[in-house]
Design a protein around this motif. Structure first.
Motif, PDB file in Angstrom:
ATOM      1  N   TYR A   1       0.943  -1.017  -0.224  1.00 44.71           N
ATOM      2  CA  TYR A   1      -0.066   0.394  -0.471  1.00 44.71           C
ATOM      3  C   TYR A   1       1.031   1.321  -0.251  1.00 44.71           C
ATOM      4  O   TYR A   1       0.685   2.433  -0.704  1.00 44.71           O
ATOM      5  CB  TYR A   1      -1.061   0.548   1.387  1.00 44.71           C
ATOM      6  N   ARG A   2       1.635   1.105   0.496  1.00 43.70           N
ATOM      7  CA  ARG A   2       2.520   2.224   0.502  1.00 43.70           C
ATOM      8  C   ARG A   2       2.877   2.884  -0.245  1.00 43.70           C
ATOM      9  O   ARG A   2       3.448   3.415  -1.016  1.00 43.70           O
ATOM     10  CB  ARG A   2       4.020   3.122   2.230  1.00 43.70           C
ATOM     11  N   ARG A   3       4.330   1.639  -0.988  1.00 47.89           N
ATOM     12  CA  ARG A   3       4.637   1.513  -2.275  1.00 47.89           C
ATOM     13  C   ARG A   3       3.546   2.622  -3.565  1.00 47.89           C
ATOM     14  O   ARG A   3       3.705   2.746  -3.943  1.00 47.89           O
ATOM     15  CB  ARG A   3       4.964   0.335  -2.689  1.00 47.89           C
ATOM     16  N   ALA A   4       2.310   2.188  -3.440  1.00 43.71           N
ATOM     17  CA  ALA A   4       0.758   2.166  -4.104  1.00 43.71           C
ATOM     18  C   ALA A   4       0.690   3.839  -3.608  1.00 43.71           C
ATOM     19  O   ALA A   4       1.079   4.372  -5.299  1.00 43.71           O
ATOM     20  CB  ALA A   4       0.118   1.305  -4.223  1.00 43.71           C
ATOM     21  N   VAL A   5       1.118   3.777  -2.407  1.00 42.15           N
ATOM     22  CA  VAL A   5       1.386   5.850  -2.088  1.00 42.15           C
ATOM     23  C   VAL A   5       2.066   6.222  -3.231  1.00 42.15           C
ATOM     24  O   VAL A   5       1.973   7.785  -3.499  1.00 42.15           O
ATOM     25  CB  VAL A   5       0.714   5.666  -0.866  1.00 42.15           C
ATOM     26  N   PHE A   6       3.357   5.578  -2.849  1.00 41.27           N
ATOM     27  CA  PHE A   6       4.242   6.901  -3.418  1.00 41.27           C
ATOM     28  C   PHE A   6       4.075   7.336  -5.231  1.00 41.27           C
ATOM     29  O   PHE A   6       4.308   7.443  -6.095  1.00 41.27           O
ATOM     30  CB  PHE A   6       4.829   5.759  -3.426  1.00 41.27           C
ATOM     31  N   TYR A   7       4.349   5.700  -5.898  1.00 36.78           N
ATOM     32  CA  TYR A   7       3.016   5.857  -7.105  1.00 36.78           C
ATOM     33  C   TYR A   7       2.078   6.720  -7.273  1.00 36.78           C
ATOM     34  O   TYR A   7       2.418   7.501  -8.065  1.00 36.78           O
ATOM     35  CB  TYR A   7       2.421   4.355  -7.868  1.00 36.78           C
ATOM     36  N   ALA A   8       1.517   6.952  -6.819  1.00 40.91           N
ATOM     37  CA  ALA A   8       0.115   7.854  -6.743  1.00 40.91           C
ATOM     38  C   ALA A   8       0.505   9.132  -6.985  1.00 40.91           C
ATOM     39  O   ALA A   8       0.466  10.185  -7.701  1.00 40.91           O
ATOM     40  CB  ALA A   8      -0.563   7.785  -5.601  1.00 40.91           C
ATOM     41  N   GLU A   9       1.716   9.589  -5.864  1.00 44.95           N
ATOM     42  CA  GLU A   9       1.560  10.321  -5.938  1.00 44.95           C
ATOM     43  C   GLU A   9       3.236  10.947  -7.109  1.00 44.95           C
ATOM     44  O   GLU A   9       3.435  11.995  -7.453  1.00 44.95           O
ATOM     45  CB  GLU A   9       2.795  10.200  -4.099  1.00 44.95           C
ATOM     46  N   LEU A  10       3.640   9.983  -7.548  1.00 54.24           N
ATOM     47  CA  LEU A  10       4.593  10.411  -8.601  1.00 54.24           C
ATOM     48  C   LEU A  10       3.678  10.952 -10.154  1.00 54.24           C
ATOM     49  O   LEU A  10       4.142  11.305 -10.718  1.00 54.24           O
ATOM     50  CB  LEU A  10       5.577   9.114  -8.756  1.00 54.24           C
ATOM     51  N   SER A  11       2.601  10.239  -9.395  1.00 49.64           N
ATOM     52  CA  SER A  11       1.379  10.157 -10.594  1.00 49.64           C
ATOM     53  C   SER A  11       1.273  11.611 -10.767  1.00 49.64           C
ATOM     54  O   SER A  11       0.530  12.286 -12.104  1.00 49.64           O
ATOM     55  CB  SER A  11      -0.151   9.052 -11.166  1.00 49.64           C
ATOM     56  N   LEU A  12       1.113  12.725 -10.089  1.00 53.21           N
ATOM     57  CA  LEU A  12       0.693  13.774  -9.986  1.00 53.21           C
ATOM     58  C   LEU A  12       1.660  14.933 -10.811  1.00 53.21           C
ATOM     59  O   LEU A  12       1.764  16.104 -10.950  1.00 53.21           O
ATOM     60  CB  LEU A  12       0.623  14.788  -8.279  1.00 53.21           C
TER      61      LEU A  12
END
Length: 188
Positions: free
Chosen positions: A87-98
């Motif tokens: 989940y934390r890695r997925a959140v990091f990817y989500a932040e990168l998508s910004l």
């Protein structure tokens, strides 16, 4: 609130929603014309101000991260610690998508699925990762009646891996994503 005020509020809410969620916006003039002369542009714009003030401008659509928290609940077969790491890695990817405009035009839930799938592939060994990915997509179909386009998912995943490879974080992580983007880190 009489019938006419209710109708005005409903039409204005539709107008606000199209402004927020659609790439092609409905103009306030068109909306006025749809009312067949019942409401003028000034009525609609005044009702828009009333609605916005009443809501205190809290009009945020669902974010990728809000979808991630929902997706997390769809993988109950995994131990909590592993799920937390993914989940934390997925959140990091989500932040990168910004940081990439390309994701603006993509559906937020599809970007969230790509983030989660990438995180699974980063953290879990290949045969198990494939099973978790299939389980997640199956749970989306059966529990939420959501079908993710495989081509769109693959494009989003590749874009996210590329963004990750360009990030400083990728240089410090002990584990690298199993699937690297086609472009090298030097091209970032």
């Amino acid at each position: 609130c009489d019938r006419k005020a209710f109708k005005l509020a409903a039409m204005t809410s539709l107008y606000i929603a199209t402004k927020m969620l659609n790439q092609k916006q409905l103009s306030i003039v068109s909306l006025s014309e749809l009312s067949r002369g019942e409401f003028h542009v000034r009525h609609l714009s005044e009702m828009e101000r009333i609605i916005l003030r009443t809501l205190e401008y809290r009009l945020n659509p669902p974010t990728v991260q809000s979808f991630l928290s929902q997706l997390r609940t769809l993988l109950p077969l995994m131990d909590e610690e592993s799920l937390d790491i993914i989940y934390r890695r997925a959140v990091f990817y989500a932040e990168l998508s910004l940081y990439d405009y390309w994701f603006v035009t993509e559906q937020r839930y599809e970007v969230a699925v790509a983030c989660f799938v990438n995180a699974i592939n980063d953290v879990v060994a290949p045969p198990t990762a494939q099973k978790y990915e299939e389980d997640l997509l199956s749970a989306l179909r059966s529990n939420l009646c959501v079908e993710v386009d495989p081509i769109s998912l693959e494009k989003s995943q590749g874009r996210l891996w590329y963004l990750y490879s360009c990030s400083d974080q990728s240089r410090f992580d002990e584990t690298q994503p199993l699937h690297q983007s086609e472009r090298s880190v030097e091209n970032c």
